[in-house]
Design an enzyme around this catalytic site. Sequence first.
Site, PDB file in Angstrom:
ATOM      1  N   GLU A 168       7.386  27.526  -9.237  1.00  0.00           N
ATOM      2  CA  GLU A 168       6.864  28.640 -10.178  1.00  0.00           C
ATOM      3  C   GLU A 168       7.355  27.879 -11.695  1.00  0.00           C
ATOM      4  O   GLU A 168       6.321  27.172 -12.245  1.00  0.00           O
ATOM      5  CB  GLU A 168       7.807  29.829  -9.998  1.00  0.00           C
ATOM      6  N   GLU A 212      18.186  36.090 -10.057  1.00  0.00           N
ATOM      7  CA  GLU A 212      16.938  37.100 -10.196  1.00  0.00           C
ATOM      8  C   GLU A 212      17.304  38.314  -9.851  1.00  0.00           C
ATOM      9  O   GLU A 212      16.830  39.253 -10.352  1.00  0.00           O
ATOM     10  CB  GLU A 212      15.870  36.214  -9.390  1.00  0.00           C
TER      11      GLU A 212
END
Length: 719
Positions: free
Chosen positions: A338, A606
Amino acid sequence: MAFEADWIAPAAEYDRDSAIIFLKNFKTKNKISSAKLLVTCLGVYEARINGSRVGEFILAPGFTAYQKRLQYQEYDATKMLKANNILEIEVGTGWYRGKIAKKAPKLYDAPCGLIAQLNVEYADGSTDVIATDESWKTKRSQVLFSDIYDGETCDATFTDKKARFAKKLEWTRKILIPEEGEIVKEHERLKPTLFKTPKGERVLDFGQNMTGYVEIELDAHAGDEIIFDCAEVLDAEGNYYRDNYREAAAKIHYICCEGHNLYNPKFTFMGFRYMRLLKYPGRVNPDAFTGICVYSDIKQTGYLKSSNKNLNRLFENIFWGQKDNYLDIPTDCPQRSERMGWTGDAQVFARTASYNFDVEKFYTKWLSDMTAEASDIGQIPKIVPQIWAESEGMKSWAFNNSSAWGDASTVCPWEMYLTYGNPDILKRQYKTMTGWVDYITGVTKDKYLWTGHFQYGDWLGIDAPEGSYEGASNKDLIAAAFYAYSTSLVIKAGKILKKNVTKYEELYKNIVKTFRETFPEYKTQTEYALALHFNLAKDKAKEAKKLADMVISNGNKLTTGFVGTPYLLHALSENGYADVAYSLLLQEEYPSWLFSVRMGATTIWEHWDGKKEDGSFWSDKMNSFNHYAYGAVADWVYGVAAGINRVEEAPGFKEIVIKPVPDKRLSWLEASIKTRCGLVSSKWVYEGDKVRYEITTPSPATIIIEGKTYRVKEGTYLF
Ligand code: BGC
């Protein structure tokens, strides 16, 4: 300085992922008074003159909205030139042509292009220009493979003996812009320890989740191989775990030459704490390895410290999370496939970011990319630079952005303006700010709300059933709250820029009114936090009490995701519940900030439950251990616990309001920020039941201590 050079590309067929060296031999005629090298490429490059690296920029030219803005660098090469010279510029795939751009064929399928120009001025006033053209040659580099996600293969025994002429490349020069951001540089160097996992794998531990690469230095025989990949965490059994990297191989393959070897990857970076040796010649000596942290050259300006060890580790994790994710653009994470400039993440963390480090230049560049990428109707893409919108079928998805993500367009410039005091950022971004608000006004199904549109909601909020990415908060409420917030920022920015904002003032009033009618009640912590912090709730005292009760009855534990977390503590402390906010900050049980610290985190996770108490993982699909968003809590520590606050009427800390809020569960706390005006710091220490305060302000300040207000000039004050 404008480019006169032509774009060139290899005429020979090389493997698409191998790095190519463009080279040019040239002589200088005379005594040199100045030599300036201008370079950029379609990919990432390293330039060398007579074997020495030019400049320090790692992964130059950086990551921008390539189709519209491609930075070039200008280097002073005056002292590097001799009578006979060789200029080599090695180009890897990078963000432009690497796997990261696979969904953007216009980038991914581009040739390995280079444009460079060395402008030499001699002492006698004559000049020379050595510019890329068809007299340049190309050869294959020892970097046989490089990719941002997948890593690098380097064969130190390889030499391409056949240099071939380059060919002219038809490519536009209109997109070229001088460098705007901070350069990406090598920073800390970390030494690892070696251990064997229960499965018998040889793993190096660098002690810190970091972004960068590993340098190897050893004596070896030609053809000896070193292969390793990397990971952020170990699993419950203490085994190496890298399933959360998704499609990023993050692997290094190095083939040694005879004798002394010194290697570090040139055209890739990884997010890691651990490194697994898959191949190594003989006995492993951990001293052969050094972890090199690579990130934008942002200077630290903020400092946080307290009497609580775990809290201090949290502060460190926040700083590391920022460094690890500020690699030319604000990425979501540095490890998995990502590493994108996700707008929501940058929005959530913007204020904290601007206190921790000087990020004015960093954000100015990124926001210019945002403006370049915004659509004609004001849409802000989900990620900036937007490299997904280029592929067939992706455009509408990529631009179908959500509230709190697209609001990066209003929140980030506003935060930069308040911290650094420079209205230029508002001037540059105003059209994008109003464009975003106008876009919402144009697409909403229900006037004065934002309905009927895709929304991420309270992303990763944990009040939804396990497995869901979206919290339980009402997405339309979140969207309306941010619509109001962004409109309020447009009004403020517009007034500073002396624009007519009547239309937005009217709009704002109507959004607030409609919000109150549509959402009279709140059912999640995030809903309360937004309604309170954005001044939307009708009866703030009543709703704040309900929020405080809700948190307390939940065992002083939060349930918020990306959207609510930055505001939850503020919503409580602004309304008389600082003690409840402190309970959340100091909570050590899951879910909490300090839970991750207790679980050994060295960066911000996260997910609140990235790794659970029993050592199992949330999921490997979306489980980064280096996502800075929840680190936004630092702005509460600076702004409320230590009480250092900017003043809208005198931005850039030209005036300061300092109102510390101590809590006995900490015996002391200290915060400071190196502002544009000088150092501001606030420290409090409990002495029995009494609190001693030490405050330094570089500007006129209003200091509020235990309800008493003092107007002071710059200086240090004890209370
Ligand atoms: C990213 C996030 C981002 C999100 C959008 C994820 O894949 O890692 O941080 O904001 O997508 O929902």
